[in-house]
Motif scaffolding. Structure first.
Motif, PDB file in Angstrom:
ATOM      1  N   ALA A 179       0.831  -1.208   0.000  1.00 26.32           N
ATOM      2  CA  ALA A 179       0.000   0.000   0.000  1.00 26.32           C
ATOM      3  C   ALA A 179       0.866   1.259   0.000  1.00 26.32           C
ATOM      4  CB  ALA A 179      -0.927  -0.005   1.217  1.00 26.32           C
ATOM      5  N   LEU A 180       1.939   1.262   0.816  1.00 30.70           N
ATOM      6  CA  LEU A 180       2.836   2.420   0.849  1.00 30.70           C
ATOM      7  C   LEU A 180       3.547   2.605  -0.478  1.00 30.70           C
ATOM      8  CD1 LEU A 180       4.280   4.681   2.405  1.00 30.70           C
ATOM      9  CD2 LEU A 180       5.929   2.964   3.219  1.00 30.70           C
ATOM     10  N   SER A 181       4.029   1.517  -1.051  1.00 28.40           N
ATOM     11  CA  SER A 181       4.737   1.596  -2.330  1.00 28.40           C
ATOM     12  C   SER A 181       3.837   2.125  -3.439  1.00 28.40           C
ATOM     13  CB  SER A 181       5.270   0.216  -2.700  1.00 28.40           C
ATOM     14  OG  SER A 181       5.816   0.203  -3.997  1.00 28.40           O
ATOM     15  N   VAL A 182       2.622   1.589  -3.527  1.00 29.69           N
ATOM     16  CA  VAL A 182       1.697   2.014  -4.580  1.00 29.69           C
ATOM     17  C   VAL A 182       1.241   3.455  -4.360  1.00 29.69           C
ATOM     18  CG1 VAL A 182      -0.581   1.586  -5.575  1.00 29.69           C
ATOM     19  CG2 VAL A 182       0.951  -0.327  -5.108  1.00 29.69           C
TER      20      VAL A 182
ATOM     21  N   THR B  43       5.739   1.395 -10.292  1.00 24.77           N
ATOM     22  CA  THR B  43       4.375   1.933 -10.274  1.00 24.77           C
ATOM     23  C   THR B  43       4.355   3.368 -10.789  1.00 24.77           C
ATOM     24  OG1 THR B  43       3.857   0.532  -8.372  1.00 24.77           O
ATOM     25  CG2 THR B  43       2.371   2.375  -8.816  1.00 24.77           C
ATOM     26  N   ALA B  44       5.329   4.167 -10.392  1.00 20.97           N
ATOM     27  CA  ALA B  44       5.382   5.562 -10.832  1.00 20.97           C
ATOM     28  C   ALA B  44       5.506   5.658 -12.350  1.00 20.97           C
ATOM     29  CB  ALA B  44       6.554   6.275 -10.157  1.00 20.97           C
ATOM     30  N   ARG B  45       6.352   4.830 -12.940  1.00 22.29           N
ATOM     31  CA  ARG B  45       6.520   4.847 -14.392  1.00 22.29           C
ATOM     32  C   ARG B  45       5.225   4.468 -15.110  1.00 22.29           C
ATOM     33  NH1 ARG B  45      10.189   7.505 -17.396  1.00 22.29           N
ATOM     34  NH2 ARG B  45      12.231   7.497 -16.412  1.00 22.29           N
ATOM     35  N   LEU B  46       4.569   3.404 -14.635  1.00 24.44           N
ATOM     36  CA  LEU B  46       3.334   2.950 -15.271  1.00 24.44           C
ATOM     37  C   LEU B  46       2.221   3.991 -15.143  1.00 24.44           C
ATOM     38  CD1 LEU B  46       3.309  -0.777 -14.069  1.00 24.44           C
ATOM     39  CD2 LEU B  46       3.795   0.051 -16.368  1.00 24.44           C
ATOM     40  N   VAL B  47       2.087   4.557 -13.948  1.00 20.61           N
ATOM     41  CA  VAL B  47       1.025   5.539 -13.721  1.00 20.61           C
ATOM     42  C   VAL B  47       1.288   6.815 -14.511  1.00 20.61           C
ATOM     43  CG1 VAL B  47      -0.064   7.011 -11.960  1.00 20.61           C
ATOM     44  CG2 VAL B  47       0.395   4.610 -11.468  1.00 20.61           C
ATOM     45  N   ARG B  48       2.539   7.236 -14.622  1.00 20.51           N
ATOM     46  CA  ARG B  48       2.849   8.434 -15.396  1.00 20.51           C
ATOM     47  C   ARG B  48       2.488   8.237 -16.872  1.00 20.51           C
ATOM     48  NH1 ARG B  48       7.253  10.308 -18.500  1.00 20.51           N
ATOM     49  NH2 ARG B  48       7.359  12.585 -18.592  1.00 20.51           N
ATOM     50  N   ALA B  49       2.809   7.070 -17.418  1.00 23.27           N
ATOM     51  CA  ALA B  49       2.464   6.805 -18.819  1.00 23.27           C
ATOM     52  C   ALA B  49       0.948   6.838 -19.026  1.00 23.27           C
ATOM     53  CB  ALA B  49       3.021   5.447 -19.237  1.00 23.27           C
ATOM     54  N   GLN B  50       0.197   6.260 -18.085  1.00 25.66           N
ATOM     55  CA  GLN B  50      -1.255   6.280 -18.195  1.00 25.66           C
ATOM     56  C   GLN B  50      -1.804   7.691 -18.018  1.00 25.66           C
ATOM     57  OE1 GLN B  50      -3.033   3.856 -19.129  1.00 25.66           O
ATOM     58  NE2 GLN B  50      -5.139   4.486 -18.671  1.00 25.66           N
TER      59      GLN B  50
ATOM     60  N   ALA C  12      -4.481  -3.274 -10.200  1.00 23.46           N
ATOM     61  CA  ALA C  12      -3.741  -4.435 -10.685  1.00 23.46           C
ATOM     62  C   ALA C  12      -2.301  -4.427 -10.163  1.00 23.46           C
ATOM     63  CB  ALA C  12      -3.754  -4.458 -12.209  1.00 23.46           C
ATOM     64  N   GLN C  13      -1.682  -3.262 -10.138  1.00 24.83           N
ATOM     65  CA  GLN C  13      -0.307  -3.151  -9.662  1.00 24.83           C
ATOM     66  C   GLN C  13      -0.219  -3.454  -8.166  1.00 24.83           C
ATOM     67  OE1 GLN C  13       2.202  -2.907 -11.532  1.00 24.83           O
ATOM     68  NE2 GLN C  13       3.867  -2.477 -10.119  1.00 24.83           N
TER      69      GLN C  13
ATOM     70  N   PHE D  87      -1.225 -14.287  -4.850  1.00 26.35           N
ATOM     71  CA  PHE D  87      -1.364 -12.868  -5.159  1.00 26.35           C
ATOM     72  C   PHE D  87      -1.023 -12.584  -6.625  1.00 26.35           C
ATOM     73  CE2 PHE D  87      -1.180 -11.892  -0.533  1.00 26.35           C
ATOM     74  CZ  PHE D  87      -2.269 -11.044  -0.488  1.00 26.35           C
ATOM     75  N   THR D  88      -0.036 -13.272  -7.151  1.00 25.55           N
ATOM     76  CA  THR D  88       0.324 -13.075  -8.554  1.00 25.55           C
ATOM     77  C   THR D  88      -0.799 -13.530  -9.484  1.00 25.55           C
ATOM     78  OG1 THR D  88       2.676 -13.383  -8.034  1.00 25.55           O
ATOM     79  CG2 THR D  88       2.021 -13.630 -10.326  1.00 25.55           C
ATOM     80  N   LEU D  89      -1.415 -14.670  -9.179  1.00 22.74           N
ATOM     81  CA  LEU D  89      -2.532 -15.155  -9.992  1.00 22.74           C
ATOM     82  C   LEU D  89      -3.705 -14.178  -9.951  1.00 22.74           C
ATOM     83  CD1 LEU D  89      -2.555 -18.978  -9.111  1.00 22.74           C
ATOM     84  CD2 LEU D  89      -1.711 -17.894 -11.193  1.00 22.74           C
ATOM     85  N   CYS D  90      -3.991 -13.658  -8.762  1.00 26.18           N
ATOM     86  CA  CYS D  90      -5.075 -12.675  -8.650  1.00 26.18           C
ATOM     87  C   CYS D  90      -4.730 -11.396  -9.409  1.00 26.18           C
ATOM     88  CB  CYS D  90      -5.339 -12.357  -7.175  1.00 26.18           C
ATOM     89  SG  CYS D  90      -6.141 -13.683  -6.266  1.00 26.18           S
ATOM     90  N   GLY D  91      -3.494 -10.964  -9.299  1.00 29.67           N
ATOM     91  CA  GLY D  91      -3.075  -9.743  -9.984  1.00 29.67           C
ATOM     92  C   GLY D  91      -3.153  -9.870 -11.489  1.00 29.67           C
ATOM     93  N   ARG D  92      -2.724 -11.022 -12.013  1.00 27.13           N
ATOM     94  CA  ARG D  92      -2.794 -11.235 -13.461  1.00 27.13           C
ATOM     95  C   ARG D  92      -4.241 -11.295 -13.935  1.00 27.13           C
ATOM     96  NH1 ARG D  92       1.806  -9.374 -15.304  1.00 27.13           N
ATOM     97  NH2 ARG D  92       3.628 -10.448 -14.430  1.00 27.13           N
TER      98      ARG D  92
END
Length: 309
Positions: free
Chosen positions: A115-118, A181-188, A226-227, A290-295
């Motif tokens: 949660a902190l990272s995201v 996460t920062a890179r992905l969110v910035r692109a979006q 998702a992230q 968690f990976t299966l749920c995330g995918r």
């Protein structure tokens, strides 16, 4: 007349809220219908539900004194038996009880660190994509620096400098794993900012906060969700690694701490597999779930990815 006017006003005020709630319910129903078509995602969800149930009911199933060294119920390093299903540790404590109780710390740290990272990554990504210019350039150069540095090394350095506690572990993982996460969110964010309705919102007087909170953030939230699910598995593994390396709080029981105890007790050289295997399997299964749920979430929110079911 006054009553009729008041009733009309109240109905008009309640109408948009009711419509918004209805749309949210419909969106949730559509999401679940698509999610349950992903068999791997359902398997991961069931696994997470079981682990969460085990963690929440630990005080009732194994008690609160399971980690106490004094008055341990068995002899040190007993092999699995009818009395101790997973054997005992070097102090004679029941390893099954330790494994169940350790799930609370491992899952909690994984959730909080993710949660902190995201949260950090989303804040940096949205603001860098919205403001652009020198501000965005500085933020992205800082992000690039964190990306090229080994995350585990930074986390170990931070956890070594700060006092040993669960808060330190959460902080060490959270502040070193946000750049992706920062890179992905910035692109979006850049993609959303280029749409015509953003220009209309600015032309109608919408400020920076209005545009980011009302238009940009809702459009990047699916990616953030998702992230988050993917980051939790990484955080659980990072917590176990830090605990195994001895930079976590030694008084707190976790799966990584059990592996550290097994290493110190010489379980590898003495062939006491029951001391090592169960915590390792638990960590691997939770990370996989968690990976299966995330995918699956990623595939539902963005069907063009074509993630296999």
């Amino acid at each position: 007349m006054t009553t009729g006017t008041t009733t009309k006003t109240g109905a008009g005020a309640a109408g948009p809220r009711a419509l918004a709630r209805q749309r949210r319910r419909q969106s949730a129903v559509r999401f679940w219908k698509r999610y349950r078509t992903h068999r791997a995602g359902l398997v991961g969800l069931v696994g997470l539900a079981l682990f969460a149930l085990v963690a929440l009911t630990a005080p009732l199933t194994v008690g609160t004194d399971v980690s106490s060294v004094t008055g341990a119920p068995g002899r040190p390093m007993e092999s699995p038996s009818a009395e101790f299903w997973l054997g005992t540790d070097r102090f004679g404590r029941d390893l099954l009880g330790l494994l169940v109780w350790g799930s609370r710390v491992s899952l909690l740290v994984g959730l909080l660190a993710a949660a902190l990272s995201v949260a950090i990554g989303t804040t940096v990504g949205v603001t860098a994509g919205h403001f652009k210019g020198a501000y965005a350039t500085v933020l992205m150069r800082i992000t690039d620096w964190f990306l090229v540095m080994p995350t585990l090394v930074l986390a170990i350095a931070l956890a070594t400098v700060l006092p040993r506690s669960l808060g330190t572990v959460v902080l060490a993982i959270g502040v070193t794993s946000w750049p992706t996460t920062a890179r992905l969110v910035r692109a979006q964010t850049l993609a959303v900012e280029s749409r015509p309705y953003i220009e209309r919102a600015k032309a109608l007087g919408g400020g920076h906060w209005h545009v980011m909170s009302r238009h940009v953030l809702p459009n990047v939230m699916p990616l953030v969700l998702a992230q988050t699910t993917l980051m939790i598995s990484s955080s659980v593994l990072a917590e176990a690694t830090l605990a195994f390396l001895g930079v976590s709080d030694p008084t707190v029981l976790s799966w990584g701490g059990l592996l550290q105890d097994a290493r110190e007790a010489g379980a590898v050289s003495s062939g006491n597999w029951w001391y090592l295997v169960p915590p390792g399997i638990a960590i691997a299964v939770v990370a996989l779930a968690f990976t299966l749920c995330g995918r699956a979430v990623e595939s539902v929110l963005n069907p063009r990815l074509g993630v296999g079911r």
